[in-house]
Scaffold this motif. Structure first.
Motif, PDB file in Angstrom:
ATOM      1  N   UNK A 161       0.767  -1.071  -0.008  1.00  0.00           N
ATOM      2  CA  UNK A 161      -0.025  -0.158  -0.246  1.00  0.00           C
ATOM      3  C   UNK A 161       0.979   1.338   0.025  1.00  0.00           C
ATOM      4  N   UNK A 162       1.656   1.423   0.970  1.00  0.00           N
ATOM      5  CA  UNK A 162       2.804   2.488   0.936  1.00  0.00           C
ATOM      6  C   UNK A 162       4.057   2.149   1.792  1.00  0.00           C
ATOM      7  N   UNK A 163       4.937   3.109   1.676  1.00  0.00           N
ATOM      8  CA  UNK A 163       6.290   2.854   2.342  1.00  0.00           C
ATOM      9  C   UNK A 163       6.397   4.010   3.308  1.00  0.00           C
ATOM     10  N   UNK A 164       7.053   3.644   4.425  1.00  0.00           N
ATOM     11  CA  UNK A 164       7.357   4.868   5.131  1.00  0.00           C
ATOM     12  C   UNK A 164       8.925   4.659   5.744  1.00  0.00           C
ATOM     13  N   UNK A 165       9.691   5.663   5.581  1.00  0.00           N
ATOM     14  CA  UNK A 165      11.316   5.533   6.121  1.00  0.00           C
ATOM     15  C   UNK A 165      11.593   6.506   7.345  1.00  0.00           C
ATOM     16  N   UNK A 166      12.109   5.772   8.263  1.00  0.00           N
ATOM     17  CA  UNK A 166      12.385   6.604   9.502  1.00  0.00           C
ATOM     18  C   UNK A 166      13.746   6.623   9.962  1.00  0.00           C
ATOM     19  N   UNK A 167      14.134   7.660  10.629  1.00  0.00           N
ATOM     20  CA  UNK A 167      15.429   7.434  11.262  1.00  0.00           C
ATOM     21  C   UNK A 167      15.486   8.304  12.603  1.00  0.00           C
ATOM     22  N   UNK A 168      16.406   7.944  13.526  1.00  0.00           N
ATOM     23  CA  UNK A 168      16.693   8.416  14.786  1.00  0.00           C
ATOM     24  C   UNK A 168      18.029   9.504  14.378  1.00  0.00           C
ATOM     25  N   UNK A 169      17.899  10.460  15.581  1.00  0.00           N
ATOM     26  CA  UNK A 169      19.130  11.410  15.229  1.00  0.00           C
ATOM     27  C   UNK A 169      20.510  10.709  15.101  1.00  0.00           C
TER      28      UNK A 169
ATOM     29  N   UNK B 101      20.695   9.035  11.745  1.00  0.00           N
ATOM     30  CA  UNK B 101      20.989  10.086  10.664  1.00  0.00           C
ATOM     31  C   UNK B 101      22.243  10.550  10.730  1.00  0.00           C
TER      32      UNK B 101
ATOM     33  N   UNK C 222       7.861   2.674  -4.668  1.00  0.00           N
ATOM     34  CA  UNK C 222       6.978   3.720  -4.931  1.00  0.00           C
ATOM     35  C   UNK C 222       6.423   3.716  -6.333  1.00  0.00           C
TER      36      UNK C 222
ATOM     37  N   UNK D 206       4.205  -1.261   4.125  1.00  0.00           N
ATOM     38  CA  UNK D 206       3.038  -1.596   4.581  1.00  0.00           C
ATOM     39  C   UNK D 206       2.145  -2.334   3.356  1.00  0.00           C
ATOM     40  N   UNK D 207       1.222  -3.294   3.871  1.00  0.00           N
ATOM     41  CA  UNK D 207       0.529  -3.964   3.258  1.00  0.00           C
ATOM     42  C   UNK D 207      -0.827  -3.906   3.975  1.00  0.00           C
TER      43      UNK D 207
END
Lengths: 475, 145
Positions: B95-103, B106, B140, B116-117
């Motif tokens: 369905x869609x994708x999310x990117x995440x990062x902590x300080x 980074x 994407x 995510x499905x």
């Protein structure tokens, strides 16, 4: 062209909401105490520091929130320290809902809920606040402008719909927690006060049945009234707008909701009747939208209440796969078949009569109570008879361009229209009597989060199998 | 299928530091409280030993076992040291994708991904930022119906 939206400042309140009762209110209470009595508790400084930190983090989180949309996708960026970026292709959107409570209206804000199939059940994927103008612009960019005003229902019709769909159970589910919460906020035992009042009023009526009967009836009536008021207020201002590719539903009085979803996000269409609606020959048209909004089951009401002939006009006209075609399968006609359907309620009624007689002869002192319990059970039995009779008269399965199923379900009746690709598991069950007579019971499930399902009883087994195999082109 | 992407060594280092902090705090508390009873040294010792195994044995091997490959048809993730698992997500189902990062991530040029499905998700640990962006671009583009 990409357009970026910033969160409305009211989103700060939303971010602080989880900490409201735990920290913010105690700090306010401490501040008031200091101003009035010139003293504060030892924890006040700690609480003040914690609130300041939470305020700072919420502010940074609000500042970091970015929402942008272009021709292909929408992007959500959030997080000051732990950053998150989500890219959702527009084709994957299930629904976008704009919700405006009185507080939002005061500050010209709107709550936007973006839903996809990937979200948790009962929760939108993303919820945030935009200014009202930005919210309108967002919908225009996502879905365009083309809409025609489809249906607007009169207040009387909405009231009738609320009356026919309300129930005492819903009223209790809404009313009891609300009363408890109010009691905690104001420090009064409202539940107990109401209970005493109900006892006092019900005691004034002399009926044949025990006094508890009057109290229960009164509670059910009050609960029904609460459910009616709640349903009516939610349904007020109901309007449905239909576009070539989208449907838009407006509703609500204090909290205004505007939900938009694509026609091709519709999983199934159902025409539903509660028991009062069945007796009044009224119908409710609903659609299931994959991952829709914060509703538990992804259900959106398209027409809250209408007669049968109104189902085929606007706004149902243009709904995908809302048509019947193909060969119809129904239970066999005749007295023997009808008796088969009614054997359970008939047996239950006979058993109930015998048990009531035995109980009244054995313990005559509890005659009124026994009669009360028997009357209630008989009512349920009558409903069961109606349920099974509906299955005999109207139960059917039709394999056409759309799979059409009609049957009784729970405390209501339902017709389902399911496109072929959304049909989930079809289950055929046969007991001993079914095997002797060559019949079966068919349960059809929709392939969706809600998992809508209906069961049709006593259909010809061979015919059902043949139709299923040819419908899905199986060997 | 495109070339497999590996989790960089600095991801394992980052998680070793995180695990170290998470282990150190309760151990320090227990050591402090052992002034009242020496029995608390036992759980402190167990926790320390478990932390050491986690940090120096398990985590480096766990992240070294990751292999991610993505193209326009599917994303495949292989991982696991003791128990090997393989996750396959066909892109039409995503369905869609999310990117995440902590300080800290980074700072080290790392970025994690969540794909995510319907009623499920696939979490990719911190990858090199270029690799994460490449996967994001692929999914994407392939996520369109």
């Amino acid at each position: 062209m990409k357009r970026e939206f910033r969160a409305h400042p009211l989103m700060l309140v939303r971010l602080l909401k989880p900490f409201l009762f735990v920290l913010v209110l105690p700090v306010l209470e401490g501040a008031v105490q200091y101003l009035t009595r010139r003293s504060f508790s030892h924890f006040f400084i700690l609480e003040l520091l914690a609130v300041s930190l939470i305020l700072l983090l919420s502010f940074l989180r609000w500042r970091s929130f970015r929402f942008s949309v272009d021709e292909r996708e929408l992007t959500v960026c959030q997080g000051a320290f732990f950053r998150e970026k989500t890219v959702i292709p527009l084709g994957r959107l299930s629904a976008v809902t704009l919700c405006r409570n009185p507080f939002d209206t005061l500050f010209s804000a709107v709550t936007v809920a973006v839903s996809t199939e990937a979200g948790m059940p009962g929760r939108a994927d993303y919820e945030f606040k935009l200014s009202r103008r930005d919210g309108e612009e967002l919908l225009r960019r996502l879905y365009g402008d083309e809409l025609r005003a489809a249906v607007r229902f009169s207040t009387g019709r909405l009231a009738a719909s609320a009356a026919l769909t309300s129930s005492a159970v819903t009223g209790l589910v809404i009313g009891v927690p609300l009363l408890d919460r109010l009691g905690k906020v104001f420090g009064r035992a409202y539940s107990r006060m109401l209970f005493n009042e109900i006892n006092s009023v019900s005691g004034k009526f002399n009926t044949y049945f025990p006094p508890i009967f009057n109290a229960v009836i009164l509670v059910l009536l009050i609960a029904y009234a609460v459910s009616f008021v709640y349903s009516f207020i939610r349904a007020l201002n109901f309007r449905l707008f239909a576009g070539k590719e989208r449907l838009e539903v407006h509703s609500g009085l204090f909290v205004r909701r505007r939900a938009v979803f694509q026609r091709d996000a519709v999983r199934d269409i159902s025409v539903e009747q509660t028991l009062p609606m069945y007796l009044a020959h009224r119908y409710m048209l609903c659609v299931t939208v994959a991952g829709f909004d914060t509703s538990r089951d992804g259900r959106a009401v398209v027409i809250p209440c209408c007669a049968a002939d109104e189902l085929n006009g606007d706004p149902a006209d243009g709904l995908p796969f809302f048509s019947q075609s193909g060969r119809e399968l129904r239970p066999a006609r005749g007295r023997a078949s009808l008796l088969r359907f009614l054997r359970v309620p008939l047996a239950a009624a006979c058993g109930l009569a015998v048990l009531t007689l035995i109980a009244m002869l054995t313990v005559p002192y509890f005659e009124r109570f026994i009669l009360l319990v028997s009357a209630i059970l008989l009512l349920f039995d009558c409903y069961a008879a109606l349920y099974f009779r509906y299955g005999y008269r109207f139960g059917r399965l039709r394999f056409g361009e759309t799979l059409y199923v009609r049957a009784a379900r729970g405390f209501g009746f339902c017709e389902l229209y399911i496109p072929r690709e959304n049909v989930g598991i079809i289950r055929l069950t046969r007991g001993h009597a079914d095997r002797r007579r060559g019949t079966c019971n068919v349960r059809v499930t929709v392939r969706s989060e809600r998992g809508n399902r209906l069961r049709v009883w006593h259909l010809d087994y061979r015919a059902v199998r043949e139709n299923i195999f040819s419908y899905f082109e199986l060997d | 299928m495109e070339q497999e992407i590996r989790v960089p060594a600095r991801t394992a280092r980052l998680w070793q530091v995180r695990a170290g902090l998470i282990t150190a705090v309760p151990v320090a508390v227990l050591l402090r409280l052992s002034a009242f009873t020496l029995w608390l040294l036992l759980p402190a010792g167990i926790l320390l030993a478990a932390g050491a195994v986690l940090i120096f044995f398990f985590l480096p091997r766990h992240f070294a076992s990751y292999a991610v490959s993505a193209d326009s048809r599917a994303v495949i993730v292989r991982r696991g040291f003791f128990i090997r698992a393989e996750y396959i997500l066909p892109l039409p189902r995503m369905i869609y994708a999310t990117s995440f990062s902590s300080p800290a991530a980074r700072r080290l040029g790392l970025c994690g991904l969540t794909l995510r499905a319907a009623r499920g998700m696939l979490i990719l640990p911190e990858l090199a930022r270029e690799d994460a962006e490449r996967i994001l671009a692929v999914v994407s583009g392939g996520g369109e119906p």
